[in-house]
Design a protein around this motif. Sequence first.
Motif, PDB file in Angstrom:
ATOM      1  N   MET A 127     -22.418  17.973   2.860  1.00 17.63           N
ATOM      2  CA  MET A 127     -22.747  17.748   4.178  1.00 17.63           C
ATOM      3  C   MET A 127     -23.439  18.597   4.437  1.00 17.63           C
ATOM      4  O   MET A 127     -24.348  18.902   5.102  1.00 17.63           O
ATOM      5  CB  MET A 127     -21.544  18.753   4.384  1.00 17.63           C
ATOM      6  N   GLN A 142     -20.213   9.296   8.859  1.00 19.08           N
ATOM      7  CA  GLN A 142     -20.177   9.514   7.197  1.00 19.08           C
ATOM      8  C   GLN A 142     -20.875   8.473   6.219  1.00 19.08           C
ATOM      9  O   GLN A 142     -21.277   9.782   5.330  1.00 19.08           O
ATOM     10  CB  GLN A 142     -18.708   8.275   7.059  1.00 19.08           C
ATOM     11  N   GLY A 156     -23.478  11.650   5.958  1.00 18.46           N
ATOM     12  CA  GLY A 156     -23.291  12.946   4.528  1.00 18.46           C
ATOM     13  C   GLY A 156     -22.353  13.706   5.991  1.00 18.46           C
ATOM     14  O   GLY A 156     -21.582  14.823   5.345  1.00 18.46           O
ATOM     15  N   LEU A 157     -21.973  13.089   7.606  1.00 20.99           N
ATOM     16  CA  LEU A 157     -20.417  13.911   7.319  1.00 20.99           C
ATOM     17  C   LEU A 157     -19.411  13.848   6.672  1.00 20.99           C
ATOM     18  O   LEU A 157     -18.609  12.419   6.709  1.00 20.99           O
ATOM     19  CB  LEU A 157     -20.250  13.592   9.214  1.00 20.99           C
ATOM     20  N   GLY A 158     -18.126  14.604   5.834  1.00 20.34           N
ATOM     21  CA  GLY A 158     -17.481  14.530   5.469  1.00 20.34           C
ATOM     22  C   GLY A 158     -16.113  13.953   6.511  1.00 20.34           C
ATOM     23  O   GLY A 158     -16.350  14.628   7.166  1.00 20.34           O
ATOM     24  N   ARG A 159     -15.483  13.413   5.691  1.00 19.27           N
ATOM     25  CA  ARG A 159     -13.854  13.024   6.420  1.00 19.27           C
ATOM     26  C   ARG A 159     -13.134  14.081   6.863  1.00 19.27           C
ATOM     27  O   ARG A 159     -12.261  13.764   7.190  1.00 19.27           O
ATOM     28  CB  ARG A 159     -13.540  12.076   5.265  1.00 19.27           C
ATOM     29  N   ASP A 160     -12.826  15.186   5.696  1.00 19.79           N
ATOM     30  CA  ASP A 160     -12.038  16.455   6.548  1.00 19.79           C
ATOM     31  C   ASP A 160     -12.878  16.959   7.802  1.00 19.79           C
ATOM     32  O   ASP A 160     -12.068  17.177   8.195  1.00 19.79           O
ATOM     33  CB  ASP A 160     -12.666  17.308   4.751  1.00 19.79           C
TER      34      ASP A 160
END
Length: 82
Positions: free
Chosen positions: A1, A51, A54-58
């Motif tokens: 991330m 996203q 690389g930023l996660g959905r969570d």
Amino acid sequence: MTTYTGHRVEDHEDFILEQLLPLIVDHAGASDTPTEVVAFAVLLALATVLQARGLGRDVLVRAIDAARLQPHEIHDEPEGLQ
């Protein structure tokens, strides 16, 4: 991330309130579209970019949850989004 240490969302408040939100409101008016629809489209587009970077959905969901306004704060929304 991907992480962004040393950067704060608050550092961009002037840009968001003085430039970005007025552009969203103006576009909504010019296209006869509800402001919240344009704002949501922008949110989805930016979430897609984040996203892809690389930023996660969570992380996005937690950020949305953390940004929730309390009922007594709703009257303080920027003009045009009320």
